[in-house]
Every structure is written in C-alpha cells, then in structure tokens.
Design a protein around this motif. Structure first.
Motif, short mmCIF file in Angstrom:
data_model
loop_
_atom_site.label_atom_id
_atom_site.label_comp_id
_atom_site.label_asym_id
_atom_site.label_seq_id
_atom_site.Cartn_x
_atom_site.Cartn_y
_atom_site.Cartn_z
N PHE A 57 19.02 4.01 -25.08
CA PHE A 57 18.97 4.37 -23.68
C PHE A 57 18.93 5.89 -23.56
O PHE A 57 19.49 6.62 -24.37
N ASP A 58 18.26 6.32 -22.52
CA ASP A 58 18.28 7.74 -22.19
C ASP A 58 19.48 7.98 -21.29
O ASP A 58 19.64 7.39 -20.24
N GLU A 59 20.38 8.83 -21.73
CA GLU A 59 21.56 9.14 -20.94
C GLU A 59 21.90 10.60 -21.09
O GLU A 59 21.76 11.19 -22.15
N GLU A 60 22.30 11.20 -19.97
CA GLU A 60 22.68 12.60 -19.96
C GLU A 60 24.16 12.69 -19.72
O GLU A 60 24.65 12.37 -18.65
N VAL A 61 24.89 13.08 -20.79
CA VAL A 61 26.33 13.22 -20.66
C VAL A 61 26.73 14.54 -21.29
O VAL A 61 26.01 15.09 -22.09
N HIS A 104 27.04 0.99 -28.03
CA HIS A 104 27.61 2.16 -28.70
C HIS A 104 27.47 3.38 -27.81
O HIS A 104 26.36 3.76 -27.42
N LEU A 105 28.62 3.97 -27.48
CA LEU A 105 28.63 5.20 -26.69
C LEU A 105 29.35 6.31 -27.44
O LEU A 105 29.96 7.19 -26.84
N ASP A 106 29.29 6.24 -28.76
CA ASP A 106 29.95 7.27 -29.56
C ASP A 106 29.01 8.44 -29.82
O ASP A 106 29.26 9.57 -29.44
N VAL A 107 27.88 8.16 -30.49
CA VAL A 107 26.84 9.17 -30.71
C VAL A 107 25.58 8.67 -30.01
O VAL A 107 25.00 7.66 -30.42
N GLY A 108 25.19 9.34 -28.97
CA GLY A 108 24.08 8.82 -28.19
C GLY A 108 24.52 7.60 -27.41
O GLY A 108 25.70 7.40 -27.11
N PHE A 127 35.11 10.29 -24.43
CA PHE A 127 35.09 8.98 -23.79
C PHE A 127 34.78 9.06 -22.30
O PHE A 127 33.97 8.29 -21.76
N SER A 128 35.44 9.98 -21.58
CA SER A 128 35.25 10.05 -20.13
C SER A 128 33.82 10.42 -19.76
O SER A 128 33.24 9.85 -18.84
N SER A 129 33.24 11.38 -20.48
CA SER A 129 31.86 11.79 -20.16
C SER A 129 30.87 10.70 -20.51
O SER A 129 29.90 10.46 -19.77
N LYS A 130 31.08 9.99 -21.62
CA LYS A 130 30.18 8.92 -22.02
C LYS A 130 30.27 7.74 -21.04
O LYS A 130 29.25 7.15 -20.67
N MET A 131 31.48 7.40 -20.63
CA MET A 131 31.65 6.25 -19.73
C MET A 131 31.10 6.51 -18.34
O MET A 131 30.84 5.57 -17.58
N SER A 132 30.89 7.78 -18.01
CA SER A 132 30.30 8.08 -16.70
C SER A 132 28.90 7.50 -16.58
O SER A 132 28.42 7.21 -15.47
N ALA A 133 28.23 7.32 -17.73
CA ALA A 133 26.88 6.76 -17.74
C ALA A 133 26.88 5.25 -17.87
O ALA A 133 25.80 4.63 -17.85
N TYR A 134 28.05 4.65 -18.02
CA TYR A 134 28.10 3.21 -18.29
C TYR A 134 27.43 2.35 -17.21
O TYR A 134 26.66 1.43 -17.55
N ILE A 172 34.84 3.21 -12.19
CA ILE A 172 34.49 2.88 -13.57
C ILE A 172 35.72 2.44 -14.35
O ILE A 172 35.66 1.51 -15.16
N ASN A 173 36.84 3.09 -14.09
CA ASN A 173 38.08 2.73 -14.79
C ASN A 173 38.47 1.28 -14.51
O ASN A 173 38.99 0.58 -15.38
N LEU A 174 38.19 0.81 -13.30
CA LEU A 174 38.52 -0.56 -12.95
C LEU A 174 37.65 -1.58 -13.68
O LEU A 174 37.98 -2.76 -13.72
N LEU A 175 36.53 -1.11 -14.26
CA LEU A 175 35.65 -2.01 -15.02
C LEU A 175 36.18 -2.26 -16.43
O LEU A 175 35.75 -3.20 -17.09
N ILE A 176 37.10 -1.40 -16.89
CA ILE A 176 37.60 -1.50 -18.26
C ILE A 176 38.77 -2.47 -18.30
O ILE A 176 39.75 -2.33 -17.56
N SER A 177 38.68 -3.47 -19.18
CA SER A 177 39.73 -4.48 -19.30
C SER A 177 40.75 -4.11 -20.38
O SER A 177 41.95 -4.08 -20.13
N GLU A 178 40.27 -3.84 -21.60
CA GLU A 178 41.15 -3.52 -22.72
C GLU A 178 40.53 -2.45 -23.59
O GLU A 178 39.30 -2.37 -23.72
N VAL A 179 41.38 -1.63 -24.20
CA VAL A 179 40.93 -0.58 -25.11
C VAL A 179 41.75 -0.67 -26.39
O VAL A 179 42.99 -0.67 -26.36
N TYR A 180 41.06 -0.73 -27.55
CA TYR A 180 41.71 -0.81 -28.86
C TYR A 180 41.45 0.47 -29.64
O TYR A 180 40.32 0.98 -29.66
N TRP A 181 42.50 0.97 -30.28
CA TRP A 181 42.32 2.11 -31.18
C TRP A 181 42.02 1.55 -32.57
O TRP A 181 42.83 0.85 -33.16
#
Length: 263
Positions: free
Chosen positions: A259-263, A236-240, A213-220, A177-186
């Motif tokens: 989406f239904d996601e369990e994180v 949006h993977l911040d809330v829900g 972030f890590s738990s949410k991205m597991s469902a990406y 999953i980490n390899l799928l991420i290109s750029e991250v902005y704060w």
C-alpha cells in the motif's frame, strides 16, 4: 452703591452649630456601621456559618467526586477561610489519575474543584483483575476490574519500560482509531525488541513496532478500507505497509499486497 447686608456672628452661630451637628451625625453613623460590620464578621467567623458547606468537583470523568473530595482533606467542620487552597491542590494531585487540580472559592462557603485527569489508554491483566494503564505508563492498582472496559485496548506481556512506551504511543493515536484496537501483544525478537502484534475489532491482525506505532496506525483506516473481506492475513505496519495472506487462503494470487502510505 447698594448697601451690603451684614450678617452678624450671632446670626451665624446657629448655622455653624447645625452644620457641625450634621457632620458629627455622619461620622457617628459611619463609625456605628463599621462597628456593626466588624461585630457581624466576628460573629460569622465564630459561628457554623463560616464553615465549609459544600465542595463541587468538575471536569472529572474517571475519578469519582467522593474520591477527589477525600483526597482534598477538606473538612466541613473547619472555617471556609482557613483552608489553604494550594495545600488542597497538592493533596488532590497525589491521586495517580489526577494530572492537575485547581480550587476556587464560590460565595462564602463553597469550593469548586476543577481537575485534569491522565487519560486511560489501555488495560492490563494482573492476577484475577484488570487494571487501567494511564498515558504515562502507570498502572492504577486502586482500580480492580473483573473485566476490561471497551474504551481502550487490552495489553499482554508488556514490561515496565515497554509499557511506558506503548502507553505513550497509544495516547498519540486519535480516539477513533484507538477504539478500533482490541488487544496488543508484546512479541520481542532478538533483532527487534519493539515488535508488537495487535488485533482490531474489525478482525485484522497487525504487526508493528512500538517506536513508530502511533504514526503508522494513523494510516490504518485508509489501508483497511482497501483490504478484501474474503482474504485473511497479516497487515504489516512495521517497515512500510503491506498485507500478507495466511497460508492456504483461497486466493488466486496469494502475494504480498503493498500500500502507498505517508506516515
């Protein structure tokens, strides 16, 4: 009653002398062998044969062997047996990318150094160069790259505390999953300093927060598989977990897709 044969002391003396002579010869051979071994050890310790002949490094991926040997301070002109292995390990672990080091003697003049490296989880630009960011949030200033590598995402705008937090989160994400991420902005907001925006190599834009972030991205991967290639928007993977198409998208129902996601 049969007569017993009586052996006189005169007849036994030669046998006793022979036994004593054999015992003395055995002692002489043992002592001579020990003396020869001692001489050989002394000669070996005083000769170049006792010097360190080679150093081998194993389990290193990012830090090259020459650098690790340089940090070890092992000299090929010193006695193999005079090297303090604990001191060598401490010196190697001073390298910012080395988490742990072990050193073992092999044969009579070879060292084998096994290392555990900190994982490189991202890159960040500073000036004209890109620097690796480790899982503990440290930036490796010794490594200057003209271009970031493709084995980890590129970070933008992260400060010290947030840099450590995002580095930890990235280290908890599976490599696939980490390899799928290109750029991250704060992109902090007044109500949420942990807000981040990221882009993936498959063209998705994602909003999230650092703390989960890590738990949410597991469902990406499962969520991304449900998105239509014909619709561009923000996931949006911040809330829900929900998807909002960009304004102006030619979509019959430009509604938020949940989406239904369990994180």
């Amino acid at each position: 009653m049969a007569d017993k044969k009586i052996v006189s002391i005169e007849d036994r003396i030669p046998q006793l002398k022979q036994a004593r002579k054999k015992k003395a010869n055995r002692r002489f051979i043992i002592y001579l062998t020990l003396i020869i071994l001692l001489i050989l050890i002394i000669v070996y310790m005083q000769s170049p044969l006792s010097h360190v002949k080679s150093v081998t490094v194993v389990d290193n991926e990012m830090v090259d062997e020459e650098t690790i040997i340089s940090y070890s301070k092992i000299s090929f002109d010193e006695s193999f047996w005079n090297v303090d292995t604990n001191d060598v390990m401490e010196k190697i672990e001073q390298h910012p990318e080395i988490r742990h080091a072990e050193i073992n003697r092999s044969w009579y003049n070879t060292f084998v150094i096994a290392v555990q490296e900190f994982e490189r989880v991202a890159y960040q630009r500073d000036g004209d160069y890109y620097y690796p960011i480790l899982q503990n949030g440290n930036k490796i200033e010794e490594v200057q790259l003209d271009h970031p590598r493709e084995d980890a995402p590129l970070l933008h705008g992260f400060e010290d505390e947030m840099l450590q937090s995002i580095a930890y989160q990235l280290s908890q994400i599976p490599e696939s999953i980490n390899l799928l991420i290109s750029e991250v902005y704060w992109e902090p907001e007044e109500s949420n300093r942990e807000r981040i925006r990221l882009f993936t190599i498959d063209g998705q834009e994602v909003i999230g927060v650092i703390s989960n972030f890590s738990s949410k991205m597991s469902a990406y991967p499962s969520i991304a598989s449900q998105l239509s290639d014909d619709i561009d928007g923000i996931l949006h993977l911040d809330v829900g977990a929900y998807f909002v198409p960009y304004e102006g998208e030619d979509v019959e129902e430009a509604e938020e897709l949940e989406f239904d996601e369990e994180v």
